[in-house]
Design a protein around this motif. Structure first.
Motif, short mmCIF file in Angstrom:
data_model
loop_
_atom_site.label_atom_id
_atom_site.label_comp_id
_atom_site.label_asym_id
_atom_site.label_seq_id
_atom_site.Cartn_x
_atom_site.Cartn_y
_atom_site.Cartn_z
N ILE A 84 0.80 -1.16 -0.04
CA ILE A 84 0.13 0.09 0.07
C ILE A 84 1.04 1.35 0.15
CG2 ILE A 84 -1.74 1.30 1.14
CD1 ILE A 84 -2.76 -1.47 2.50
N TYR A 85 0.79 2.15 -1.09
CA TYR A 85 1.54 3.10 -1.12
C TYR A 85 0.74 4.43 -0.79
CZ TYR A 85 5.04 6.64 -2.84
OH TYR A 85 5.91 7.78 -2.81
N MET A 86 1.26 5.41 -0.01
CA MET A 86 0.35 6.57 0.15
C MET A 86 1.16 7.76 -0.15
SD MET A 86 -2.36 8.45 1.81
CE MET A 86 -3.16 7.90 3.13
N ALA A 87 0.73 8.83 -1.18
CA ALA A 87 1.48 9.75 -1.71
C ALA A 87 0.72 10.91 -1.38
CB ALA A 87 1.47 9.56 -3.11
N ARG A 88 1.41 12.09 -1.12
CA ARG A 88 0.76 13.20 -0.64
C ARG A 88 1.50 14.62 -1.54
NH1 ARG A 88 1.64 15.77 5.62
NH2 ARG A 88 -0.12 17.27 5.52
#
Length: 303
Positions: free
Chosen positions: A129-133
Motif C-alpha cells: 500500500i503506497y500513500m502519496a501526498r
C-alpha cells in the motif's frame, strides 16, 4: 550532572545507497535491509516521509482487527508495524530485528523508494500500500518533523530546506522519483496507490469512506458499515492525535522535541500556503512541472 530531560540525542548524518541519501545507521547496515527475507503474507506500507504513513498504518491495523480499537492499542505503532530500515539510533531497536521476531502475517513500514525495496518482497508477490501526498504539503510537514526529530539531520532554515527538497538531498531522496516509481509499477505489481488528498476530502467525488473501502478490498476483508464508520472515526486526525499508541508520544523527549512540534502537527491539505512565499511558490511550481513532466498522478495542493 546534566538534567536528563534537557539532553538531546546527537543527530544522524546522511550517506547514500545507490544514489539515495539515507540515515547513516541505515547505510552502515544496508546488507541487512537488502537481504531481508519477506514472507508471502507480508504487507508493506510505503510512503515518502510525512505523507500519511501512520494514518495508513492505523487504518490497516483496524481493518485487520475488525475495527477493534483495544486490539490496536496493544502496542505503539512502531512496535505493531516495524520500520524496516530503522537501525539502532541511541535507544531504538532495529526494524529488521523486530520483524524477524514477529509471527506472520506482518505489516511492515518503509520509506524506501521502490528501487531500494528488498527483492524478496517482489519475489514473494507481496502486497504494497503506497500513500502519496502533494509535494508542497510534504515538504512543509517534513521540515517541521525534522526540526523536532533529533534522529534526523538538522533541517536548517526553511529556504535552504526547500532547496534541498527540490534537489533530492533530504533523507530518502527525491520526492518526485519516489512517487513516480511506485506509480509506474502499480499495474505490474500488487500495489494499491492512495492519495492523501483523496483520503482527506469530504464530499464531491471521493471521501474517506471510499478510500477505506478500497484498502479493505485490497486486504481481501469484508466489514459491516458500522465497523467501517468506526474505523473512519478512530483514524480521524483529532482522535489519532490523542491516541498514545498512534501519536508517538511514547518516544523519549531526547529523540522528539515536542516543544518544537508534535509528531502529528496539522494533517491539513494546503498548509503550504502559510510557508511558501509567492516567489518560492512560483519557482517550486516551475521546477515541479519539469520534474513531473509526462506523469499523470492527479495530485492536488488544495481541496
Amino acid at each position: 550532572m546534566e538534567n536528563v530531560k534537557s539532553w538531546k540525542s546527537p543527530r544522524c548524518s546522511l550517506s547514500q545507497v545507490k544514489g539515495v541519501p539515507l540515515l547513516e545507521p541505515t547505510v552502515q547496515n544496508w546488507a541487512l535491509v537488502e537481504n531481508f527475507r519477506a514472507r508471502s503474507d507480508d504487507l508493506l506500507i510505503a510512503t515518502y516521509p510525512k505523507a500519511g504513513t501512520t494514518w495508513t498504518q492505523e487504518i490497516v491495523d483496524l481493518i485487520l482487527n475488525d475495527g477493534d480499537a483495544e486490539k490496536c492499542r496493544r502496542a505503539p505503532t512502531h512496535k505493531r508495524m516495524p520500520f524496516l530500515e530503522l537501525f539502532p539510533v541511541h535507544s531504538l531497536e532495529s526494524g529488521v530485528s523486530d520483524l524477524e521476531k514477529m509471527p506472520s502475517p506482518r505489516v511492515i513500514k518503509t520509506h524506501l523508494p521502490i528501487q531500494l525495496v528488498p527483492q524478496s518482497f517482489w519475489d514473494n508477490n507481496c502486497k504494497v500500500i503506497y500513500m502519496a501526498r502533494n509535494a508542497k504539503d510534504s515538504v512543509v510537514s517534513y521540515f517541521h518533523f525534522d526540526q523536532m526529530n533529533h534522529i534526523q539531520p538538522d533541517p536548517g532554515p526553511w529556504d535552504q530546506y526547500l532547496h534541498k527538497f527540490m534537489q533530492g538531498q533530504l533523507g530518502w531522496g527525491y520526492w518526485y522519483d519516489h512517487v513516480k516509481g511506485y506509480w509506474r509499477e502499480k499495474e505490474t505489481k500488487r500495489i494499491l496507490y492512495l492519495l492523501y488528498e483523496d483520503m482527506k476530502e469530504v464530499g464531491r467525488e471521493r471521501n474517506p469512506r471510499d478510500e477505506v473501502i478500497r484498502v479493505m478490498h485490497f486486504l481481501e476483508r469484508s466489514l459491516p458499515d458500522d465497523i467501517i464508520d468506526q474505523i473512519i472515526e478512530l483514524t480521524s486526525f483529532s482522535v489519532m492525535k490523542e491516541n498514545p499508541m498512534a501519536n508517538y508520544s511514547t518516544f523519549p523527549d531526547s529523540l522528539f522535541d515536542r516543544s518544537v512540534s508534535t509528531f502529528m502537527r496539522k494533517g491539513e491539505v494546503g498548509d503550504w500556503q502559510h510557508h511558501f512565499s509567492p516567489e518560492e511558490s512560483r519557482l517550486f511550481d516551475e521546477h515541479y512541472e519539469k520534474m513531473m513532466s509526462g506523469t499523470s498522478i492527479p495530485f492536488r495542493t488544495q481541496l
